[in-house]
Design an enzyme around this catalytic site. Structure first.
Site, PDB file in Angstrom:
ATOM      1  N   GLU A   1     -51.222 104.759 -21.582  1.00  0.00           N
ATOM      2  CA  GLU A   1     -49.773 104.678 -21.485  1.00  0.00           C
ATOM      3  C   GLU A   1     -49.219 105.965 -22.084  1.00  0.00           C
ATOM      4  OE1 GLU A   1     -48.019 101.241 -23.379  1.00  0.00           O
ATOM      5  OE2 GLU A   1     -45.994 102.015 -22.991  1.00  0.00           O
TER       6      GLU A   1
ATOM      7  N   ARG B   1     -63.527  97.881 -29.224  1.00  0.00           N
ATOM      8  CA  ARG B   1     -62.798  99.123 -29.460  1.00  0.00           C
ATOM      9  C   ARG B   1     -63.423  99.869 -30.630  1.00  0.00           C
ATOM     10  NH1 ARG B   1     -57.688  98.074 -28.943  1.00  0.00           N
ATOM     11  NH2 ARG B   1     -56.868  99.894 -29.989  1.00  0.00           N
TER      12      ARG B   1
ATOM     13  N   LYS C   1     -50.908 103.968 -31.996  1.00  0.00           N
ATOM     14  CA  LYS C   1     -50.054 105.096 -31.602  1.00  0.00           C
ATOM     15  C   LYS C   1     -48.685 104.987 -32.267  1.00  0.00           C
ATOM     16  CE  LYS C   1     -50.960 104.662 -27.123  1.00  0.00           C
ATOM     17  NZ  LYS C   1     -50.947 104.882 -25.664  1.00  0.00           N
TER      18      LYS C   1
HETATM   19  P1  ATP Z   1     -51.008 100.756 -27.793  1.00  0.00           P
HETATM   20  O1  ATP Z   1     -51.416 100.428 -29.189  1.00  0.00           O
HETATM   21  O2  ATP Z   1     -49.804 101.628 -27.690  1.00  0.00           O
HETATM   22  O3  ATP Z   1     -51.121  99.663 -26.764  1.00  0.00           O
HETATM   23  P2  ATP Z   1     -53.474 101.743 -26.859  1.00  0.00           P
HETATM   24  O4  ATP Z   1     -54.211 102.486 -27.908  1.00  0.00           O
HETATM   25  O5  ATP Z   1     -53.971 100.471 -26.330  1.00  0.00           O
HETATM   26  O6  ATP Z   1     -52.048 101.747 -27.346  1.00  0.00           O
HETATM   27  P3  ATP Z   1     -53.348 102.770 -24.178  1.00  0.00           P
HETATM   28  O7  ATP Z   1     -52.679 104.004 -23.738  1.00  0.00           O
HETATM   29  O8  ATP Z   1     -52.923 101.485 -23.602  1.00  0.00           O
HETATM   30  O9  ATP Z   1     -53.223 102.754 -25.711  1.00  0.00           O
HETATM   31  O10 ATP Z   1     -54.916 102.932 -24.068  1.00  0.00           O
HETATM   32  C1  ATP Z   1     -55.582 103.419 -22.929  1.00  0.00           C
HETATM   33  C2  ATP Z   1     -56.976 102.872 -22.910  1.00  0.00           C
HETATM   34  O11 ATP Z   1     -57.678 103.262 -24.081  1.00  0.00           O
HETATM   35  C3  ATP Z   1     -57.002 101.364 -22.861  1.00  0.00           C
HETATM   36  O12 ATP Z   1     -57.876 100.969 -21.817  1.00  0.00           O
HETATM   37  C4  ATP Z   1     -57.518 100.952 -24.199  1.00  0.00           C
HETATM   38  O13 ATP Z   1     -58.296  99.803 -24.102  1.00  0.00           O
HETATM   39  C5  ATP Z   1     -58.340 102.156 -24.634  1.00  0.00           C
HETATM   40  N1  ATP Z   1     -58.361 102.256 -26.093  1.00  0.00           N
HETATM   41  C6  ATP Z   1     -57.311 102.324 -26.924  1.00  0.00           C
HETATM   42  N2  ATP Z   1     -57.692 102.333 -28.213  1.00  0.00           N
HETATM   43  C7  ATP Z   1     -59.049 102.281 -28.206  1.00  0.00           C
HETATM   44  C8  ATP Z   1     -60.055 102.254 -29.226  1.00  0.00           C
HETATM   45  N3  ATP Z   1     -59.732 102.290 -30.520  1.00  0.00           N
HETATM   46  N4  ATP Z   1     -61.345 102.199 -28.841  1.00  0.00           N
HETATM   47  C9  ATP Z   1     -61.670 102.169 -27.537  1.00  0.00           C
HETATM   48  N5  ATP Z   1     -60.780 102.177 -26.534  1.00  0.00           N
HETATM   49  C10 ATP Z   1     -59.480 102.241 -26.851  1.00  0.00           C
END
Ligand code: ATP
Ligand code: MG
Length: 564
Positions: free
Chosen positions: A44, A269, A279
């Site tokens: 996002e 994650r 974020k």
């Molecule tokens: P928010 O907390 O704003 O939802 P987010 O970290 O989930 O943010 P996105 O932009 O939705 O951010 O993430 C893009 C992709 O990265 C998603 O598929 C998410 O699952 C993956 N992702 C985010 N954080 C992690 C993490 N700590 N480890 C592995 N994958 C991650």
């Protein structure tokens, strides 16, 4: 530490076993279910990517690479208020820098808005979605609990025709924001709360960074995300574990709409100690000026790590070592640092720098004389060649390398001690000068002309080797030493306390008046160097331009010295 990590790597190479997602893919290719896999990374654009995203990127892009498939970069832009172009550009830059190419194309969920709207209309026509006029509070109250069923909305059985008219009116801007929503009609008693008539669309008059004011209703994540996967023919949609409970809904949409059956697979994650990865929280640090922007070298963002001096290879190695699992765990920050050291040890050129300089005078070296001494650029890589170091009567040495009193175990300079100067000569203590403030100002030594490195015939033994820089030709520089941004291992894990309470007050130390060997005058921003005995450093081009003098960042120390 290092040994522990080597063991993991050996195990990996030997076994070459597939992790559970690779296994699924291998089976799907073997059975002919798919001829070619197609993954996606769906950030996002509401912030910069961090090391957690790097794990997701390495997984989805890495699998496409390994199985010769395709991968899309999809900007999940359904929340117009928080998203903007700066983030889109930064995400593109970071993914490319990691060494990946979105060979399946670049998409925006907003590219699919018209098609998604069409899917919603189809659901209404199938009697599987309805417009609800209740308030958010009323709907929440009807939701029930995980152990008790919810209750149906009074609008649930609206005729299809009326739903179609109302939904068209929502699109046409007839109704004010929040006046009504579109919901899926599934089951208000479902054991999975996400299946209790979830929201599909809400009215929101917000300017979108790509579609402008074309739309005043926007799809919810669950509806937009899964259907975008199908539109893009994604075969394996990989996401983090928190989406596991959304999977039945993901599959329900595919079934009802009869669209491409993308498969969602969840993995754990990445969590890193001494780090926050939300974020929203990272944005607070930027907005409050706690750090110097999203790319501050202390930030866990990809751009921050890059500025700190991390290499794409080290981040990919790190993600590989972390592995893919189904269960959440917390990774030691030092594994990330280990991966960087491991790479830089192989590729970084060596150089000498003195961070806390005191004068070293070689009393028996002729005044006005200079000689050029060759020194290897990288002992790990003979092809890296040599450079020359000017040597003369006055040098800089590290304040830490001298003691007025020392015992037998001190192998650096002190009264009575003999040491080798790296790539130069053996020197023996003669005298030292103490300033009025009690600080050492100069150390005087004499050198042995026949002890020159590479052609030493002196027969003298020196246990310690010190780094040094020739005084007359030294470059003056600012050096920034970084430490963990948080002093607590889980800064956002303390209920009722703000994560900012756990910021490490010593995460940045700025040293002025550091002395660098003259060859570093031609160093380029971001190129890593190993400063002998000190660690890995790289020039910060941005800070250098701002400050008007060279600014270097310490990327990582030579050894794991963290005692957290
Ligand atoms: P928010 O907390 O704003 O939802 P987010 O970290 O989930 O943010 P996105 O932009 O939705 O951010 O993430 C893009 C992709 O990265 C998603 O598929 C998410 O699952 C993956 N992702 C985010 N954080 C992690 C993490 N700590 N480890 C592995 N994958 C991650
Ligand atoms: Mg998210």
């Amino acid at each position: 530490m290092a040994e522990e990590h080597t063991t993991t790597s050996e195990k990996k190479e030997e076994g070459a076993s597939l992790h559970f997602i690779e296994q699924i893919i291998a089976d799907d290719l073997q059975s002919g279910k798919h001829q070619r896999i197609h993954t996606r990374f769906p950030p996002e654009p509401n912030g910069y990517l961090h090391i957690g995203h790097a794990k997701a990127i390495c997984l989805s892009f890495g699998l496409a690479e390994k199985y010769e498939g395709l991968v899309n970069l999809r900007f999940d832009d359904t929340n117009p208020e928080k998203e903007n172009q700066e983030y889109v550009d930064a995400i593109r830059r970071d993914v490319s820098w990691l060494g990946y190419d979105w060979n399946g194309g670049e998409f925006y969920t907003s590219d699919h808005f018209e098609q998604l709207y069409g899917f919603a209309v189809k659901l209404i026509e199938l009697g599987k979605a309805y417009v609800d006029h209740q308030t958010a509070e009323e709907m929440a109250a009807q939701k029930g609990t995980p152990t008790t069923a919810g209750t149906n909305s009074p609008h649930r059985d609206r005729p299809v025709k009326e739903n179609l008219r109302l939904f068209q009116e929502m699109r046409d801007g007839v109704h004010p924001d929040g006046h009504c929503v579109l919901r899926a009609k599934i089951d208000m008693a479902h054991t999975n709360m996400h299946m209790r008539d979830p929201l599909l669309y809400r009215i929101k008059r917000a300017h979108h960074h790509r579609t402008g004011d074309d739309w005043c209703l926007y799809p919810m994540y669950d509806f937009a995300h899964g259907q975008s996967d199908s539109i893009e023919n994604i075969t394996h949609s990989l996401c983090t574990l928190e989406f596991e409970v959304h999977r039945p809904l993901y599959e329900w949409f595919i079934e009802q709409l009869g669209i491409f059956p993308s498969r969602q697979i969840e993995f754990a994650r990445l969590n890193l100690d001494h780090t926050i990865m939300s974020k929203r929280k990272l944005l607070t640090l930027v907005e409050d000026g706690v750090v110097d922007g999203w790319d501050d070298p202390r930030m866990p963002t990809i751009s921050g790590l890059r500025r700190r001096g991390f290499t794409p290879e080290s981040i990919r190695t790190f993600c590989d070592r972390v592995g893919i699992a189904k269960r959440e765990n917390v990774i030691d920050f030092s594994l990330l640092e280990w991966a960087l050291r491991d790479h830089l040890n192989r590729v970084a050129h060596r150089a000498m720098a003195v961070l806390d300089p005191i004068k070293l005078v070689i009393t028996n070296y002729p005044e006005g004389q200079t000689e050029d001494l060759p020194s290897e650029n990288n002992p790990e890589d003979p092809a890296a060649g040599t450079r020359t170091l000017p040597f003369s009567r006055e040098l800089w040495m590290e304040r830490d390398d001298f003691r007025e009193e020392a015992n037998r175990k001190w192998f650096r300079l002190a009264p009575g001690k003999t040491v080798r100067l790296k790539s130069a000569f053996i020197v023996r203590y003669v005298d030292h000068i103490v300033g009025t403030d009690g600080r050492i100002e100069e150390v005087h030594v004499e050198y042995f002309p026949d002890s020159r490195s590479g052609s030493d015939t002196s027969g003298i033994k020196a246990k310690g080797t010190l780094h040094w820089v020739n005084a007359a030709t030294a470059i003056d520089a600012e050096v920034r030493l970084y430490d963990r941004l948080f002093s607590d291992p889980t800064p956002d894990g303390h209920e009722g306390r703000d994560f900012k309470e756990f910021l490490n007050p010593d995460s940045l130390e700025i040293r002025q008046g550091c002395k660098l060997e003259p060859s570093l005058a031609s160093a380029e921003g971001g190129t890593p160097y190993q400063f002998t005995r000190l660690g890995y450093f790289s020039l910060d081009a941005e800070h250098t331009a701002k400050a008007g003098h060279p600014v270097w960042n310490r990327s990582v120390t030579l050894k794991d010295g963290w005692k957290g």
